[in-house]
Design a protein around this motif. Structure first.
Motif, PDB file in Angstrom:
ATOM      1  N   GLU A   1      29.282  40.818  46.068  1.00  0.00           N
ATOM      2  CA  GLU A   1      29.092  39.698  45.148  1.00  0.00           C
ATOM      3  C   GLU A   1      29.593  40.059  43.755  1.00  0.00           C
ATOM      4  N   GLY A   2      30.445  39.204  43.195  1.00  0.00           N
ATOM      5  CA  GLY A   2      30.952  39.427  41.849  1.00  0.00           C
ATOM      6  C   GLY A   2      32.239  40.224  41.797  1.00  0.00           C
ATOM      7  N   ASP A   3      32.678  40.781  42.934  1.00  0.00           N
ATOM      8  CA  ASP A   3      33.893  41.592  42.938  1.00  0.00           C
ATOM      9  C   ASP A   3      35.116  40.810  42.493  1.00  0.00           C
ATOM     10  N   THR A   4      35.235  39.560  42.940  1.00  0.00           N
ATOM     11  CA  THR A   4      36.422  38.771  42.643  1.00  0.00           C
ATOM     12  C   THR A   4      36.631  38.620  41.147  1.00  0.00           C
ATOM     13  N   MET A   5      35.543  38.516  40.395  1.00  0.00           N
ATOM     14  CA  MET A   5      35.650  38.347  38.954  1.00  0.00           C
ATOM     15  C   MET A   5      35.960  39.662  38.255  1.00  0.00           C
ATOM     16  N   GLU A   6      35.476  40.784  38.815  1.00  0.00           N
ATOM     17  CA  GLU A   6      35.618  42.069  38.154  1.00  0.00           C
ATOM     18  C   GLU A   6      36.945  42.757  38.461  1.00  0.00           C
ATOM     19  N   ASN A   7      37.467  42.567  39.676  1.00  0.00           N
ATOM     20  CA  ASN A   7      38.666  43.275  40.090  1.00  0.00           C
ATOM     21  C   ASN A   7      39.924  42.689  39.465  1.00  0.00           C
ATOM     22  N   ALA A   8      41.028  43.449  39.558  1.00  0.00           N
ATOM     23  CA  ALA A   8      42.316  42.950  39.102  1.00  0.00           C
ATOM     24  C   ALA A   8      42.704  41.734  39.936  1.00  0.00           C
ATOM     25  N   ILE A   9      43.453  40.821  39.321  1.00  0.00           N
ATOM     26  CA  ILE A   9      43.851  39.602  40.025  1.00  0.00           C
ATOM     27  C   ILE A   9      44.718  39.935  41.229  1.00  0.00           C
ATOM     28  N   ILE A  10      45.667  40.857  41.037  1.00  0.00           N
ATOM     29  CA  ILE A  10      46.636  41.193  42.080  1.00  0.00           C
ATOM     30  C   ILE A  10      46.424  42.623  42.563  1.00  0.00           C
ATOM     31  N   ALA A  11      46.382  42.796  43.889  1.00  0.00           N
ATOM     32  CA  ALA A  11      46.244  44.132  44.464  1.00  0.00           C
ATOM     33  C   ALA A  11      47.600  44.796  44.655  1.00  0.00           C
ATOM     34  N   GLY A  12      48.611  44.014  45.029  1.00  0.00           N
ATOM     35  CA  GLY A  12      49.904  44.636  45.246  1.00  0.00           C
ATOM     36  C   GLY A  12      50.967  43.665  45.723  1.00  0.00           C
ATOM     37  N   VAL A  13      52.177  44.207  45.860  1.00  0.00           N
ATOM     38  CA  VAL A  13      53.336  43.449  46.329  1.00  0.00           C
ATOM     39  C   VAL A  13      53.876  44.150  47.574  1.00  0.00           C
TER      40      VAL A  13
END
Length: 244
Positions: free
Chosen positions: A68-80
């Motif tokens: 819970e709350g990870d989506t707001m805390e993490n970077a928007i993009i993980a990779g390409v």
């Protein structure tokens, strides 16, 4: 796990943490670090994976469940991620009536061919026909072509064209769910790099496009830079051509 293949993007940055969902999409989109099946089992039983290099004692990347709350805390993009192993089949002049697509893909299914992206063009009102394009593993093109040609009368199409000079680039990140403007920045980066788009596919955490194979590396580097994923620390080291 890096934000891109270091052999294509030398400035790729190591990820300290990534979710199972993001890793699954990266793996399915061409990243060679982990097999999708491995990540699926880990997610099912909620077993964290620590991905490390066998050539270094440095801390690796943790693949974990999303809390819970990870989506707001993490970077928007993980990779390409990118994939050179796919081809495209375009079935031309398919009758634009109910059941045409079903007959086409039933033929492909009988050949046990896995399909990735599908695009159907807008039909011409005068002719009442349309074109359907889909991507598949290059190794399966011959089987799919034979299956479709065997059902040509049933499907009712006019022609079939294959193209193995394509590449797929995918932008992946759980933060897409809660951040606007990601698509606009992605397509602007491709435009500025003069990369033409042939097909588009999306999910809630992924945008994938098909382009010419010779433009794939350019596209990956342009998108990686546009989303601020480049590292200035020289984190990516390729050991013996392993890509890790």
């Amino acid at each position: 796990v890096f934000t891109a293949d270091p052999r294509v993007v030398p400035s790729a940055r190591k990820l300290d943490r990534i979710t199972f969902e993001e890793m699954l999409d990266l793996a399915a989109s061409g990243a060679k670090v982990l097999m999708p099946r491995c990540v699926e089992y880990a997610r099912r039983f909620n077993v964290p994976i620590h991905v490390r290099s066998s050539f270094s004692g440095l801390e690796g990347t943790w693949v974990v469940g999303e809390t819970e709350g990870d989506t707001m805390e993490n970077a928007i993009i993980a990779g390409v991620a990118h994939d050179r192993s796919e081809a495209k089949i375009t079935v031309i002049g398919v009758p634009d009536v109910p059941g045409s697509a079903a007959r086409l893909f039933e033929a492909v299914a009988r050949a046990e061919v896995n399909i990735d992206m599908i695009v159907q063009n807008v039909s011409a009102v005068v002719t009442g026909v349309t074109d359907i394009s889909f991507t598949l593993p290059t190794a399966s093109v011959a089987d799919a072509k034979r299956a479709i040609e065997a059902d040509k009368q049933t499907i009712g199409y006019a022609d079939l064209v294959t193209d193995d000079a394509i590449g797929k680039i995918s932008l992946i990140g759980a933060g897409m769910r809660s951040n606007s403007g990601v698509s606009a920045r992605f397509f602007a980066a491709l435009r500025d790099a003069s990369v033409n788009i042939e097909m588009i596919s999306t999910s809630d955490i992924r945008i994938s496009v098909v382009t010419r194979a010779e433009m794939l590396d350019t596209a990956v580097r342009a998108v990686h830079t546009a989303f601020g994923l480049d590292s200035t620390q020289g984190e990516a080291v390729v050991y013996g051509g392993s890509g890790l």
